[in-house]
Motif scaffolding. Sequence first.
Motif, PDB file in Angstrom:
ATOM      1  N   ALA A  43       0.823  -1.216   0.000  1.00  0.00           N
ATOM      2  CA  ALA A  43       0.000   0.000   0.000  1.00  0.00           C
ATOM      3  C   ALA A  43       0.851   1.258   0.000  1.00  0.00           C
ATOM      4  CB  ALA A  43      -0.971  -0.003   1.186  1.00  0.00           C
ATOM      5  N   GLY A  44       1.984   1.164  -0.664  1.00  0.00           N
ATOM      6  CA  GLY A  44       2.867   2.319  -0.759  1.00  0.00           C
ATOM      7  C   GLY A  44       3.594   2.304  -2.087  1.00  0.00           C
ATOM      8  N   ASP A  45       4.600   3.132  -2.168  1.00  0.00           N
ATOM      9  CA  ASP A  45       5.329   3.279  -3.423  1.00  0.00           C
ATOM     10  C   ASP A  45       6.145   2.047  -3.807  1.00  0.00           C
ATOM     11  OD1 ASP A  45       4.324   5.822  -3.698  1.00  0.00           O
ATOM     12  OD2 ASP A  45       6.079   6.802  -2.831  1.00  0.00           O
ATOM     13  N   GLY A  46       6.599   1.293  -2.820  1.00  0.00           N
ATOM     14  CA  GLY A  46       7.492   0.170  -3.103  1.00  0.00           C
ATOM     15  C   GLY A  46       6.908  -0.871  -4.028  1.00  0.00           C
ATOM     16  N   PHE A  47       5.760  -1.410  -3.678  1.00  0.00           N
ATOM     17  CA  PHE A  47       5.158  -2.450  -4.507  1.00  0.00           C
ATOM     18  C   PHE A  47       4.588  -1.858  -5.789  1.00  0.00           C
ATOM     19  CE2 PHE A  47       2.044  -6.012  -5.269  1.00  0.00           C
ATOM     20  CZ  PHE A  47       3.014  -6.954  -5.579  1.00  0.00           C
ATOM     21  N   SER A  48       4.115  -0.629  -5.720  1.00  0.00           N
ATOM     22  CA  SER A  48       3.617   0.037  -6.928  1.00  0.00           C
ATOM     23  C   SER A  48       4.738   0.214  -7.949  1.00  0.00           C
ATOM     24  CB  SER A  48       3.015   1.390  -6.574  1.00  0.00           C
ATOM     25  OG  SER A  48       1.887   1.227  -5.754  1.00  0.00           O
ATOM     26  N   ARG A  49       5.932   0.584  -7.481  1.00  0.00           N
ATOM     27  CA  ARG A  49       7.073   0.718  -8.382  1.00  0.00           C
ATOM     28  C   ARG A  49       7.467  -0.625  -8.974  1.00  0.00           C
ATOM     29  NH1 ARG A  49      11.232   2.743  -5.013  1.00  0.00           N
ATOM     30  NH2 ARG A  49       9.736   3.286  -3.441  1.00  0.00           N
ATOM     31  N   GLN A  50       7.342  -1.667  -8.168  1.00  0.00           N
ATOM     32  CA  GLN A  50       7.661  -3.005  -8.659  1.00  0.00           C
ATOM     33  C   GLN A  50       6.692  -3.408  -9.773  1.00  0.00           C
ATOM     34  OE1 GLN A  50       7.845  -5.950  -5.564  1.00  0.00           O
ATOM     35  NE2 GLN A  50       8.405  -7.576  -6.962  1.00  0.00           N
ATOM     36  N   LEU A  51       5.440  -3.000  -9.657  1.00  0.00           N
ATOM     37  CA  LEU A  51       4.471  -3.301 -10.708  1.00  0.00           C
ATOM     38  C   LEU A  51       4.694  -2.426 -11.939  1.00  0.00           C
ATOM     39  CD1 LEU A  51       1.197  -3.878  -8.663  1.00  0.00           C
ATOM     40  CD2 LEU A  51       2.657  -5.589  -9.744  1.00  0.00           C
ATOM     41  N   GLU A  52       5.126  -1.199 -11.743  1.00  0.00           N
ATOM     42  CA  GLU A  52       5.425  -0.308 -12.866  1.00  0.00           C
ATOM     43  C   GLU A  52       6.545  -0.877 -13.725  1.00  0.00           C
ATOM     44  OE1 GLU A  52       6.392   3.849 -12.152  1.00  0.00           O
ATOM     45  OE2 GLU A  52       4.685   3.941 -10.781  1.00  0.00           O
ATOM     46  N   SER A  53       7.551  -1.394 -13.076  1.00  0.00           N
ATOM     47  CA  SER A  53       8.722  -1.948 -13.771  1.00  0.00           C
ATOM     48  C   SER A  53       8.960  -3.361 -13.271  1.00  0.00           C
ATOM     49  CB  SER A  53       9.951  -1.096 -13.494  1.00  0.00           C
ATOM     50  OG  SER A  53       9.722   0.240 -13.834  1.00  0.00           O
ATOM     51  N   PRO A  54       8.181  -4.314 -13.751  1.00  0.00           N
ATOM     52  CA  PRO A  54       8.306  -5.675 -13.223  1.00  0.00           C
ATOM     53  C   PRO A  54       9.637  -6.321 -13.571  1.00  0.00           C
ATOM     54  CG  PRO A  54       6.886  -5.667 -15.138  1.00  0.00           C
ATOM     55  CD  PRO A  54       7.213  -4.231 -14.827  1.00  0.00           C
ATOM     56  N   SER A  55       9.953  -7.348 -12.859  1.00  0.00           N
ATOM     57  CA  SER A  55      11.205  -8.070 -13.053  1.00  0.00           C
ATOM     58  C   SER A  55      11.233  -8.724 -14.431  1.00  0.00           C
ATOM     59  CB  SER A  55      11.353  -9.160 -12.000  1.00  0.00           C
ATOM     60  OG  SER A  55      11.335  -8.601 -10.715  1.00  0.00           O
ATOM     61  N   ALA A  56      12.434  -9.010 -14.884  1.00  0.00           N
ATOM     62  CA  ALA A  56      12.620  -9.747 -16.118  1.00  0.00           C
ATOM     63  C   ALA A  56      12.990 -11.178 -15.754  1.00  0.00           C
ATOM     64  CB  ALA A  56      13.716  -9.109 -16.948  1.00  0.00           C
ATOM     65  N   GLY A  63      17.483 -18.537 -23.963  1.00  0.00           N
ATOM     66  CA  GLY A  63      18.020 -17.499 -23.093  1.00  0.00           C
ATOM     67  C   GLY A  63      17.440 -16.123 -23.321  1.00  0.00           C
ATOM     68  N   GLU A  64      16.297 -16.056 -23.956  1.00  0.00           N
ATOM     69  CA  GLU A  64      15.648 -14.761 -24.148  1.00  0.00           C
ATOM     70  C   GLU A  64      15.141 -14.231 -22.821  1.00  0.00           C
ATOM     71  OE1 GLU A  64      12.577 -14.723 -27.081  1.00  0.00           O
ATOM     72  OE2 GLU A  64      13.810 -15.782 -28.550  1.00  0.00           O
ATOM     73  N   ILE A  65      15.183 -12.922 -22.695  1.00  0.00           N
ATOM     74  CA  ILE A  65      14.696 -12.277 -21.475  1.00  0.00           C
ATOM     75  C   ILE A  65      13.342 -11.659 -21.783  1.00  0.00           C
ATOM     76  CG2 ILE A  65      15.103 -10.423 -19.827  1.00  0.00           C
ATOM     77  CD1 ILE A  65      18.083 -10.885 -20.212  1.00  0.00           C
ATOM     78  N   SER A  66      12.376 -11.941 -20.924  1.00  0.00           N
ATOM     79  CA  SER A  66      11.051 -11.357 -21.093  1.00  0.00           C
ATOM     80  C   SER A  66      10.598 -10.738 -19.775  1.00  0.00           C
ATOM     81  CB  SER A  66      10.044 -12.402 -21.567  1.00  0.00           C
ATOM     82  OG  SER A  66       9.862 -13.390 -20.586  1.00  0.00           O
ATOM     83  N   SER A  71       0.485  -9.846 -13.230  1.00  0.00           N
ATOM     84  CA  SER A  71      -0.279 -10.863 -12.504  1.00  0.00           C
ATOM     85  C   SER A  71       0.648 -11.929 -11.916  1.00  0.00           C
ATOM     86  CB  SER A  71      -1.331 -11.504 -13.409  1.00  0.00           C
ATOM     87  OG  SER A  71      -0.731 -12.074 -14.546  1.00  0.00           O
ATOM     88  N   GLU A  72       1.769 -12.212 -12.588  1.00  0.00           N
ATOM     89  CA  GLU A  72       2.745 -13.163 -12.060  1.00  0.00           C
ATOM     90  C   GLU A  72       3.449 -12.588 -10.838  1.00  0.00           C
ATOM     91  OE1 GLU A  72       4.244 -15.546 -16.029  1.00  0.00           O
ATOM     92  OE2 GLU A  72       5.030 -13.522 -15.684  1.00  0.00           O
ATOM     93  N   VAL A  73       3.740 -11.305 -10.884  1.00  0.00           N
ATOM     94  CA  VAL A  73       4.385 -10.640  -9.752  1.00  0.00           C
ATOM     95  C   VAL A  73       3.476 -10.700  -8.532  1.00  0.00           C
ATOM     96  CG1 VAL A  73       5.266  -8.436  -8.875  1.00  0.00           C
ATOM     97  CG2 VAL A  73       5.755  -9.125 -11.235  1.00  0.00           C
TER      98      VAL A  73
END
Length: 142
Positions: A43-56, A63-66, A71-73
């Motif tokens: 409920a703060g910036d941390g998880f929202s930022r993680q959703l804005e720029s999700p992990s690869a 070996g392609e990066i996607s 929804s996976e996050v």
Amino acid sequence: MKKKILLYLLLSGSTLILNSCSTPPEKYFGTAVLNTNLLIGFAGDGFSRQLESPSAMLSGDNGEISEMKRSEVVSSKIKQTEENLDKVESLRETDDTKDMINASLALYKYVLPVYKNEYVELAELYDNGASKEQIQQKTKSI
């Protein structure tokens, strides 16, 4: 003399059994308190930022990066939170640990429905290409 040795062995054995059955305080603290650090950003910036720029992640054998779907996050966060809740629920409550366990349970039971509902909805907005305004409105409501 034999009685003393027998008594000593009996007491030593009892002590070993009792010590092996009791959960050390470090385990209670680690499970009920330290694991809640994984909720930082809720409920703060941390998880929202993680959703804005999700992990690869690596996809396939080539070996392609996607980029992970949002929804996976969120699913990963839900799974992790449920596992930690189960660990806290499995702790044996004592007079010394009751408040700590109950506070941890209350936190997990508060956070989990928000992840399962509001954050799943937010992830769907991202994954379905919703407008920036819709995403910001949902983020603000959380």
